[in-house]
Design a protein around this motif. Sequence first.
Motif, PDB file in Angstrom:
ATOM      1  N   VAL A  15       0.839  -1.201   0.000  1.00 50.36           N
ATOM      2  CA  VAL A  15       0.000   0.000   0.000  1.00 50.36           C
ATOM      3  C   VAL A  15       0.875   1.252   0.000  1.00 50.36           C
ATOM      4  N   LEU A  16       1.977   1.203   0.746  1.00 54.18           N
ATOM      5  CA  LEU A  16       2.872   2.372   0.800  1.00 54.18           C
ATOM      6  C   LEU A  16       3.403   2.731  -0.582  1.00 54.18           C
ATOM      7  N   GLN A  17       3.700   1.707  -1.392  1.00 52.77           N
ATOM      8  CA  GLN A  17       4.194   1.976  -2.749  1.00 52.77           C
ATOM      9  C   GLN A  17       3.169   2.774  -3.537  1.00 52.77           C
ATOM     10  N   VAL A  18       1.905   2.450  -3.336  1.00 52.31           N
ATOM     11  CA  VAL A  18       0.848   3.183  -4.046  1.00 52.31           C
ATOM     12  C   VAL A  18       0.779   4.611  -3.519  1.00 52.31           C
ATOM     13  N   LEU A  19       0.795   4.757  -2.204  1.00 48.41           N
ATOM     14  CA  LEU A  19       0.680   6.097  -1.621  1.00 48.41           C
ATOM     15  C   LEU A  19       1.879   6.955  -2.023  1.00 48.41           C
ATOM     16  N   GLU A  20       3.064   6.335  -2.093  1.00 53.31           N
ATOM     17  CA  GLU A  20       4.248   7.110  -2.471  1.00 53.31           C
ATOM     18  C   GLU A  20       4.181   7.582  -3.918  1.00 53.31           C
TER      19      GLU A  20
END
Length: 400
Positions: A15-20
């Motif tokens: 999910v962090l990859q998407v948010l980043e």
Amino acid sequence: MPGFEVFGEEEKREVLQVLESGVLFRYGFEEQRGDQWKVRQFEEAFARYTGAKHAQAVSSGSAALKVALAALGVGAGDEVITQGYTFVATWEAILDCGAIPVFTEIDASLNMDPADLEKKITDKTKAIIPVHMMGAAAKIEEILEIANRYSIPVLEDSAQAMGGRLFGRHLGTFGAIGTFSLDSVKTITTGEGGMCITNDKTLWQRMDNYHDHGHDHLPNPGGRGGEKRPFVGFNFRMMEVQGAIGLAQLAKLDAILAAQRAHKDLLREAASAIPGVSFREMQDPAGDSATFFTFLLPDKARADKAAAILKEAGVAPTRWSENTWHYYPNWEHLLNGHTPCANGWPFMAHGKQRSTYAPQALPQTTALLERALTWQVPVRLTEERKQTLCNGLRQVAHKL
Ligand SMILES: *Cc1c(COP(=O)(O)O)cnc(C)c1O
């Protein structure tokens, strides 16, 4: 059904990859997203896992049914046959297409009874939806044999059957389309989400187009605004955050299945000591995704007594005959034709009744489910919980 039980660091990282990247949308934003296409990757991984040629991600398991029926060309006045033991979404999707749901009995497999299916086919039947309830295969080969004789497509509602197989072949790959749910209580979860799989490229394209306002998704100089629209559709898109979570969850599916199978075997062993006990019929027990454990007693009185003993022991079972989501006689809004539409649609059209549903129409389903007791099989089973469950079964064996 336990995706939520194994939610952890892997999901967070994805999910962090998407948010980043800041890109939440599955289409477009090419420059900003770099090479990150989470929903598309999830579709590819899902197709690979199930052995289907194509996978289409959508916003829910209910949406998956709607999109699949739309792709099959089901519309107003058509009839679609499903079973009287399923989740409400199966027939809601049929009604939402303007079609009329027709219900079959279940048999000792606790899935669609092929003999009753054949009796309910008419010249208006446009699709058949067997449901692989509780993660174990319906008699899909028999159902397909009947459906093929009448040239009616089969849509497998595999919402509860992620990872379930029949003699090695993944459920959802037998019929024209298979649909799955990724809601918060299913075997793996993206919070909300669904998937449609098919080996038919044309059906896949129709689902791809329909789920996004009819867009054809072909590269063109005008970008998204320049796409052609072969037909009207709606918005059932999955977002990147869900695709990301799905990738992390799918990677855990085999471990989830292994744990469930081991825990189910243990429960079955303990339940075997109950006098008169029987188990749900399965063609291929090894292919059961083992999300649920169900046993049956010879009659309702003994099932009621066993349920009371288990409740007292702190391990109350699910009784499907008392459940409001899954059991035909308890669908009061369907039986009474309750609708927000002033003109009575979809139960009425042009002032005329289109269909009626008698509460006692499925006696065989009632007779089976009144005798059945079910537990959800946990992925993580503490020693203490295991003892409580087995102790409950021992008490039933002694007191019944
Ligand atoms: C959960 C479920 C659905 C619907 O899925 P959602 O993702 O909750 O919309 C459809 N059919 C069956 C059999 C289900 O169990």
